[in-house]
Write a protein that holds these residues in place. Sequence first.
Motif, mmCIF file in Angstrom:
data_model
loop_
_atom_site.group_PDB
_atom_site.id
_atom_site.type_symbol
_atom_site.label_atom_id
_atom_site.label_comp_id
_atom_site.label_asym_id
_atom_site.label_seq_id
_atom_site.Cartn_x
_atom_site.Cartn_y
_atom_site.Cartn_z
ATOM 1 N N ARG A 273 0.832 -1.206 0.000
ATOM 2 C CA ARG A 273 0.000 0.000 0.000
ATOM 3 C C ARG A 273 0.871 1.261 0.000
ATOM 4 N NH1 ARG A 273 -2.859 -1.663 3.587
ATOM 5 N NH2 ARG A 273 -4.480 -2.588 2.283
ATOM 6 N N GLU A 274 1.984 1.231 0.707
ATOM 7 C CA GLU A 274 2.899 2.381 0.704
ATOM 8 C C GLU A 274 3.521 2.577 -0.672
ATOM 9 O OE1 GLU A 274 5.766 1.992 3.780
ATOM 10 O OE2 GLU A 274 4.303 2.058 5.415
ATOM 11 N N ALA B 22 2.159 1.735 -3.554
ATOM 12 C CA ALA B 22 1.101 2.284 -4.397
ATOM 13 C C ALA B 22 0.873 3.761 -4.109
ATOM 14 C CB ALA B 22 -0.197 1.497 -4.173
ATOM 15 N N THR B 23 0.951 4.152 -2.829
ATOM 16 C CA THR B 23 0.772 5.558 -2.460
ATOM 17 C C THR B 23 1.866 6.431 -3.062
ATOM 18 O OG1 THR B 23 -0.309 4.921 -0.381
ATOM 19 C CG2 THR B 23 0.590 7.152 -0.520
ATOM 20 N N ALA B 24 3.111 5.943 -3.029
ATOM 21 C CA ALA B 24 4.214 6.726 -3.580
ATOM 22 C C ALA B 24 4.042 6.973 -5.075
ATOM 23 C CB ALA B 24 5.546 6.012 -3.307
ATOM 24 N N GLY C 152 1.114 6.980 -6.634
ATOM 25 C CA GLY C 152 -0.158 7.620 -6.927
ATOM 26 C C GLY C 152 -1.153 6.690 -7.585
ATOM 27 N N PRO D 291 -4.228 4.023 -6.895
ATOM 28 C CA PRO D 291 -5.132 3.489 -5.869
ATOM 29 C C PRO D 291 -4.848 2.014 -5.612
ATOM 30 C CG PRO D 291 -6.355 4.831 -7.432
ATOM 31 C CD PRO D 291 -4.967 4.683 -7.995
ATOM 32 N N PRO D 292 -4.633 1.611 -4.351
ATOM 33 C CA PRO D 292 -4.329 0.206 -4.064
ATOM 34 C C PRO D 292 -5.352 -0.764 -4.637
ATOM 35 C CG PRO D 292 -3.971 1.566 -2.118
ATOM 36 C CD PRO D 292 -4.616 2.448 -3.140
ATOM 37 N N ASP E 151 -8.459 -2.006 1.247
ATOM 38 C CA ASP E 151 -8.485 -0.565 1.010
ATOM 39 C C ASP E 151 -9.905 -0.144 0.659
ATOM 40 O OD1 ASP E 151 -6.682 1.941 0.428
ATOM 41 O OD2 ASP E 151 -8.141 1.840 -1.195
ATOM 42 N N THR F 175 -10.791 3.275 0.364
ATOM 43 C CA THR F 175 -10.748 4.708 0.094
ATOM 44 C C THR F 175 -11.783 5.101 -0.961
ATOM 45 O OG1 THR F 175 -8.392 4.711 0.617
ATOM 46 C CG2 THR F 175 -9.250 6.610 -0.577
ATOM 47 N N THR G 297 -2.979 11.344 -11.226
ATOM 48 C CA THR G 297 -1.671 10.772 -11.544
ATOM 49 C C THR G 297 -1.344 10.833 -13.030
ATOM 50 O OG1 THR G 297 -1.834 9.258 -9.653
ATOM 51 C CG2 THR G 297 -0.252 8.688 -11.361
#
Length: 381
Positions: free
Chosen positions: A277-278, A280-282, A284, A286-287, A295, A297, A312
């Motif tokens: 997940r980290e 994917a966040t870096a 941009g 969505p997990p 997830d 979100t 993104t």
Amino acid sequence: MFGFGRKDDGPAEAKASATGRVVAWGAAGRSVWSARDTGTLTRLGFTGNPVGFRAVKLIAEAAAAVPLVAGDGQARFDVHPVLELLRRPNGAQGQAEWFEALFGQLLLSGNGYVEAVGGGGLPVELHVLRSDRMSVVPGTDGWPVAYDYAVGGRKHRFKVGEVSPVLHVRSFHPQDDHYGLSPMQAAATAMDVHNAASRWSKGLLDNAARPSGAIVNSGEDLSPDQYERLATEMEALHQGARNAGRPMLLDGGLDWKPMGFSPSDMEFQKTKEAAAREIATAFGVPPMMLGIPGDATYANYVEANRAFYRLTVLPLVGRVTEALSYWLAQQAGETLRIEADRDRIGALQADRDAEWSRIAGADFLTAEEKRRMLGLPPLDV
């Protein structure tokens, strides 16, 4: 005074801790992180990590598939030499493949380099150069005066004149004047955790997933030689991810007392999911789009895909096309602007339909004002 002629009373007394009967083993020590150079990050984070690979491929392929339009601020061109050049940048690549390579280099290293082939006017061909082989040569004023491309001990220098033969597109880096910061660097720690968890899980599976513990000596104290031999064997045969869970053969009154956690207790899967997940966040992404569970979100995949394009893909395409527009306009000697055609992006169709309906229903706006708000050129008079 040196002890010559003294009676040998045997070896000197060896001092030992009161806890010498119990030898505990753990993974104490400093964390070891991978190098942060482009080659290592590409090898470990892209070719060696499924999450990093999929994140880069997802962004690069989506960005390369975005339709482009060209114009001069007054009209859009259906046919233009720049559009023909981008449709076939060189003899070996088409538009999608070429743009995917450029976006991929930008995501992996934070830098993208394009070489223009052909002297005078619009280039005949465009080639994406590998970022790990390029280096900036700054001048006395700090601005680049050349670019060096090194391969196998050989080096070629591109000199920067009035019009540079090399376009350098870079991401924002707050601590570097010449090179960009890639998402791969920001995600490097999570990459290491994810890769280490995978290796550790593989080691546990290879060795029947037995937990660690402590060696208890129920007999006499170990002699220094026995202690050193035991420590050496433990370090060589039972420590590290490669030896995780490997069974031990004990003798001399030694007993094995399990005291570690089982794989389910250690929750390797949750550790990997958190690291994924980290990553994917870096980038941009969505997990949910990478298949990472847990997830919530976004309400559904369609909403996640829409956010992915808005937050993104389109900013990345905008940065690259803006740089390409200015650079190719210098080459061609004319006003030129290349940009994404948002009306032809399927993921954003619902947003565009709502925007068109809202602007079309504004009776207080003129036709020219409506076209300007929609990003369309003025009507021919």
